[in-house]
Each structure stands twice: as structure tokens, then as C-alpha cells.
Motif scaffolding. Sequence first.
Motif, PDB file in Angstrom:
ATOM      1  N   PRO A 375      55.337  24.836  42.284  1.00 49.74           N
ATOM      2  CA  PRO A 375      54.591  24.235  41.170  1.00 49.74           C
ATOM      3  C   PRO A 375      53.809  23.020  41.636  1.00 49.74           C
ATOM      4  CG  PRO A 375      56.823  24.787  40.498  1.00 49.74           C
ATOM      5  CD  PRO A 375      56.772  24.998  41.983  1.00 49.74           C
ATOM      6  N   ARG A 376      52.715  22.767  40.943  1.00 49.99           N
ATOM      7  CA  ARG A 376      51.793  21.718  41.365  1.00 49.99           C
ATOM      8  C   ARG A 376      51.545  20.744  40.207  1.00 49.99           C
ATOM      9  NH1 ARG A 376      48.887  22.571  45.763  1.00 49.99           N
ATOM     10  NH2 ARG A 376      49.043  24.825  45.521  1.00 49.99           N
ATOM     11  N   ALA A 377      51.135  19.526  40.520  1.00 47.77           N
ATOM     12  CA  ALA A 377      50.844  18.521  39.499  1.00 47.77           C
ATOM     13  C   ALA A 377      49.444  17.973  39.707  1.00 47.77           C
ATOM     14  CB  ALA A 377      51.870  17.394  39.556  1.00 47.77           C
ATOM     15  N   ARG A 382      50.917  14.725  35.809  1.00 55.92           N
ATOM     16  CA  ARG A 382      51.235  15.784  34.842  1.00 55.92           C
ATOM     17  C   ARG A 382      51.308  17.125  35.542  1.00 55.92           C
ATOM     18  NH1 ARG A 382      48.315  17.358  30.761  1.00 55.92           N
ATOM     19  NH2 ARG A 382      46.313  16.585  31.496  1.00 55.92           N
ATOM     20  N   ALA A 383      52.328  17.900  35.210  1.00 56.26           N
ATOM     21  CA  ALA A 383      52.526  19.202  35.847  1.00 56.26           C
ATOM     22  C   ALA A 383      51.519  20.214  35.341  1.00 56.26           C
ATOM     23  CB  ALA A 383      53.936  19.705  35.579  1.00 56.26           C
TER      24      ALA A 383
END
Length: 509
Positions: A375-377, A382-383
Motif C-alpha cells: 500500500p502507498r500513501a 493520507r493512504a
Amino acid sequence: MSLLRVEGLRKSFGGVQAVQDVSLQLEAGELLALIGPNGAGKSTTFNMVGGQLRPDAGRVLLDGRDITGLAPRALARLGVGRTFQIAQTFASLTVRQNVQMALLAQARATWRGWRRADAFRPEAAQALLAQVGLQGQAERPASELAYGDVKRLELALALAGEPVLLLMDEPTAGMAPAERVALMELVQGLARARRMGVLFTEHSMDVVFGQADRVAVLVRGQLLAEGAPEAIRQDARVQQAYLGGGLQGGAAPVAAAGKEEPEVPASAGAPLLKVRDLQAWYGAAHILQGVSLEVAPGEVVALMGRNGAGKSTTLKAIAGLLARTAGEVEFMGAPIRGRPPHRIARAGLGYVPEERRIFTDLTVLENLEVGRQPPRAWPDGRALPVWTPERLLALFPNLGEMPHRPGGRMSGGEQQMLSVARTLMGQPCLVLLDEPSEGVAPVVVEQMAQAVAELKQQGLGILLSEQNLGFAQAVADRAYVLEKGRIVHAAPMVALAGDAQARRAWLGV
């Protein structure tokens, strides 16, 4: 007696019934379009008629002769020509040499090693190139051609065999609207003059309804309807299964359900992607000459232009896939030009190539797993929403019906959807889409537009190379037009779509 008769063809792959009891006939000098959704069995039918596949049941007759199961080389000797969904040419040879190789094969002279091949019938090769509009590119390496020009070259190779029956699998894929019509008008004229039957499959409805004499519709391997083009256009079953709402002809922008504004990060004022004076070369050929553009979060930007204008080259240069570039490329505030492609991808920039490049031996789910990244932000912490296989199979229902099917047993349009889905598994902040609507059915074009709209609503930036004006108009906020490696026009998408003079000048529509 019909030139071609197809009687009761059947073909299964494991438990998948690809073609079920299909019967067709084609007269000399006639153009018959075979259309249908991706995965309907069109290419499988072509491959059985063309000798690439042996049917489980049924017969194929050419001018009364049973040719069922004959090898493609034997069929070529009998006058069966073929072009493919993914063009087959010799990339290391020049355009003229490609045609000369086809002429050598037709003359059965390919093994005369003591004579120079490029001295064989150069006038005939040039005449064939003139017929398909490539005479000015005769000495250019085939590897440097735009994809639409590669399709025209492949047509010239097929015509070199002097076919009585020509099988054309998506002959106009990758070509601008005016070029598509011009090519098929040429094919139509050749068919009439030579009394050559043409069986072709095509997703461009302007070509199908403008040039075909008859249309046959396949759905799930079965013949749904057959008849005159206008009767097929008005058939409610065909509209529901294949034609959809007609997005290819132009449409209002697509909105994602339940959303009005993109979920952009707090730093939305800064562009996600900033390109300044981008230069790019293929060998000694200077292709891009000062391209500058920007893409903001939650924005869809269309990169448009004729074949060979530099659209795909721009995307490849941004993604780090070209050996020689110059200029500035910033992604999320950091310079990325000169970085290796895998590091650019890990930074959150996704790339969907025109050629799809899925792993044919892996299943749909396995292809998706290959593209998985954590997963990236956003820079503000904020994700980003996480893409999972389950979510992607829901976004692309066609893939949801075949999670365990190998990529090599999927249609070209299904492979296109899989290529997009695999890129999204990398959790990108910005996606480069190269011709996303190319080679897919009209109803799938609408699904692709809905997918782009959903990405936009999540705040992702999208830069897409596109020739389908209807698709671009439906999804894009702004457009840049390329001509000979330079930006020649920039405008809001709605302004470009409404500017007839600009469209004719730069897009040929």
C-alpha cells in the motif's frame, strides 16, 4: 458455389467451449465482418479457418475444396492470406525488405542464398507499399513504425501472396479514424477488383457498418445474428451484448457513481507529473523534440495525434524505457529521468503498454500477483485506496469470470483489461495508459471509461495516449496534441472536441 463455407465449427480449450457450431459463408468479392464481445470466439474461428487451429468438429471449404486442418503454409499456397490481431512483421528489416520477403515466399525462392534478397522485385514491393500508403517509408526499419503503420505493412505482406481469400483480424487497430476508413476502402476496392473474399473482425463500428457487405455476430462462441449492416445495428440483442451505448462515436463525460469531486491529496496544487523540454531518440532518430506537459492529482490528460506523432514514445520516455532521453521529468516533486524503469514504478508511476505484455503461461490471478506492491500513501501521509485482486475482478467483470484462465487463452481485449488491472496492483499514484480502448469491444470501452473515472475519483493522475476521440472526450479533462514529436495544440478536452478545424488539422477527424 460460395468461395468460403464454414460448417458447424466447434473448438474447446479444456473446459472452455470457445466456438460452438458456427456456420458461415462468403462470396468472392464480398466483405464479411465477424464481430462480437472480447472472448466471443472470433480469433478462434479465424485460427480454425486459417489453419492455426484444428477444429474439434465441422468443416472449412474453399471454393468447394475441404481445407479443414491444413497447415497455414499449405493454405497460403491455395490463396488464403492472413493478417493478425497483433501484427506479425520482421522488425529488424526495412519496410521494403519485409514486403520483398513476402514476395520471395510467394515465389518459393526463400532459400536461394547466393542471390541478394533485397534485389528481388523491388518495383513490385514498392507498388504494394503504395497501395497501403507506406511508399514514403520504404527504407525505414519496421521497428520504428507506429503501430497503425505496422498494421498497414502487414496488409501489404498478405497481399503479396495474391490471395483469393483474405482473413483480417482487427486490421485497423491503432489507426486514426480517417486512416481506418481509407484502408478499408482500399481493401474493399481490391476485393471487388480481384474477386477476393474478405473475412474480417473489427471493433471499430465505423469500419464495420461503413465497409462490410454483411455482418455476423458471435457471442460466447455462438452465432447470435447475421445480416446486412443496418439490420445488425438495429438488433436489440446485438446492442445489449456488444454495441452498448455507442461511446466510440462520442459521449458525454463519464462520472463515477456516488462521487462528485476527486479524493485528491492536500498537496493537490502541485502537479503529480511535470515534463519540461523532453527529448527522445531511437538510435539516431530524434523522435521527441521538446515535449512539455503536466498532470495534476485527480486529472485525466489525453495525449493525442496521428500515428507516428510520438505519443507512445512520450509515455515510454517518462517511464524510463528509452535508452537516450534529455530534458526534465519530475514525479511527485522528485526528478526521475534517467532512473531505471523498475525504480520509477516503485515510486508509484504505473505504465500500461499498448502491447499488453501479460504473462501468457500465468492465470489471471497469477498475473495480478506479479504486479503486487505494498500500500502507498500520498506525500501528506493520507493512504491511497488499496487495489486487491477481488476489487479488480469486480471492476473488470470479464476478468471476474475467468480468474484461473491462462493469459494465453484470453482474447486481446481481455488481455488489455488484465494489463490495466496488473498495473493497478502496483498501487500507483499516476498511471500512463497507452491506447487503453484499442482492440476492445464497444461495451468494454464503456467499462474502461468507468474504470478511468473511478481512478480519477480516487485522486490518481492519468496520462493516456489515445486515438479514439469519443473515449478521450468521455474521460479526459485536458488534451495535448502531438505532431512530429512536438506539442502543437493544448486545450481543455471539451474545447478540442468542439473545434472542428483543430480536429481536422491535427487528428484527421
